[in-house]
Design a protein around this motif. Structure first.
Motif, PDB file in Angstrom:
ATOM      1  N   GLY A   7      42.680  52.312  42.507  1.00 13.65           N
ATOM      2  CA  GLY A   7      43.272  53.487  41.905  1.00 13.65           C
ATOM      3  C   GLY A   7      42.589  53.907  40.616  1.00 13.65           C
ATOM      4  N   ALA A   8      41.338  53.536  40.445  1.00 10.08           N
ATOM      5  CA  ALA A   8      40.588  53.851  39.223  1.00 10.08           C
ATOM      6  C   ALA A   8      39.559  54.935  39.507  1.00 10.08           C
ATOM      7  N   ASP A   9      39.134  55.591  38.463  1.00  8.63           N
ATOM      8  CA  ASP A   9      38.077  56.587  38.582  1.00  8.63           C
ATOM      9  C   ASP A   9      36.729  55.889  38.475  1.00  8.63           C
ATOM     10  N   ALA A  10      35.800  56.338  39.275  1.00 13.28           N
ATOM     11  CA  ALA A  10      34.434  55.801  39.202  1.00 13.28           C
ATOM     12  C   ALA A  10      33.801  56.231  37.887  1.00 13.28           C
ATOM     13  N   ALA A  31      38.416  52.998  44.313  1.00  8.88           N
ATOM     14  CA  ALA A  31      39.414  53.802  45.021  1.00  8.88           C
ATOM     15  C   ALA A  31      40.610  52.938  45.411  1.00  8.88           C
ATOM     16  N   TRP A  32      40.344  51.731  45.913  1.00 16.08           N
ATOM     17  CA  TRP A  32      41.426  50.816  46.277  1.00 16.08           C
ATOM     18  C   TRP A  32      42.266  50.474  45.053  1.00 16.08           C
ATOM     19  N   LEU A  72      37.267  45.054  51.711  1.00 11.03           N
ATOM     20  CA  LEU A  72      36.523  46.105  51.020  1.00 11.03           C
ATOM     21  C   LEU A  72      35.038  45.813  51.075  1.00 11.03           C
ATOM     22  N   PRO A  73      34.226  46.847  51.188  1.00 15.73           N
ATOM     23  CA  PRO A  73      32.775  46.621  51.122  1.00 15.73           C
ATOM     24  C   PRO A  73      32.365  46.295  49.688  1.00 15.73           C
ATOM     25  N   ALA A  74      31.226  45.670  49.542  1.00 17.74           N
ATOM     26  CA  ALA A  74      30.702  45.329  48.207  1.00 17.74           C
ATOM     27  C   ALA A  74      30.028  46.557  47.615  1.00 17.74           C
ATOM     28  N   ASP A  75      30.835  47.571  47.365  1.00 17.52           N
ATOM     29  CA  ASP A  75      30.351  48.834  46.813  1.00 17.52           C
ATOM     30  C   ASP A  75      31.412  49.327  45.828  1.00 17.52           C
ATOM     31  N   ILE A  76      30.976  49.800  44.687  1.00 22.47           N
ATOM     32  CA  ILE A  76      31.895  50.143  43.607  1.00 22.47           C
ATOM     33  C   ILE A  76      32.890  51.242  43.972  1.00 22.47           C
ATOM     34  N   ALA A  77      32.457  52.289  44.643  1.00 16.87           N
ATOM     35  CA  ALA A  77      33.353  53.423  44.914  1.00 16.87           C
ATOM     36  C   ALA A  77      34.587  53.015  45.725  1.00 16.87           C
ATOM     37  N   PRO A  78      34.438  52.306  46.850  1.00 14.67           N
ATOM     38  CA  PRO A  78      35.639  51.916  47.593  1.00 14.67           C
ATOM     39  C   PRO A  78      36.525  50.929  46.828  1.00 14.67           C
TER      40      PRO A  78
END
Length: 104
Positions: free
Chosen positions: A97-100, A94-95, A85-91
């Motif tokens: 299964g949570a909402d941003a 998403a991985w 995973l990239p060091a970014d909150i959105a991905p």
């Protein structure tokens, strides 16, 4: 990576940092295990590796960080079953299964 939690999410979150407490949380139906790192101890089969193994055997996803120095050892452990995973909150969310969280 910084994560902002809503008050409701924070109140539902249990943070534990000892193997005994992590094992107890797994026994109570944890939905995600976050290990601060997969390091030399875990590569050698020690540290949190037994708990990571237990979580995975229970179908609990595990989120961890791996340094460049430990990447080969981690890849040998994961045997192709890891997701980078990239060091970014959105991905990451998403991985998991949570909402941003909503922007503030």
């Amino acid at each position: 990576l910084a994560v902002t939690l809503t008050a409701a999410a924070a109140s539902a979150m249990v943070i534990v940092n000892t193997p005994v407490l992590v094992q107890a949380a797994l026994g109570r139906g944890a939905e995600l295990l976050i290990a601060n790192k997969f390091g030399k101890q875990e590569i050698g089969g020690r540290g949190f590796r037994p708990l990571i193994n237990e979580a995975l055997m229970q179908g609990v996803p595990v989120l961890t960080a791996v340094s460049a120095d430990n990447l080969a050892g981690f890849q040998a452990y994961a045997d192709g079953f890891a997701t980078r995973l990239p060091a970014d909150i959105a991905p990451v969310l998403a991985w998991a299964g949570a909402d941003a969280p909503a922007p503030t």
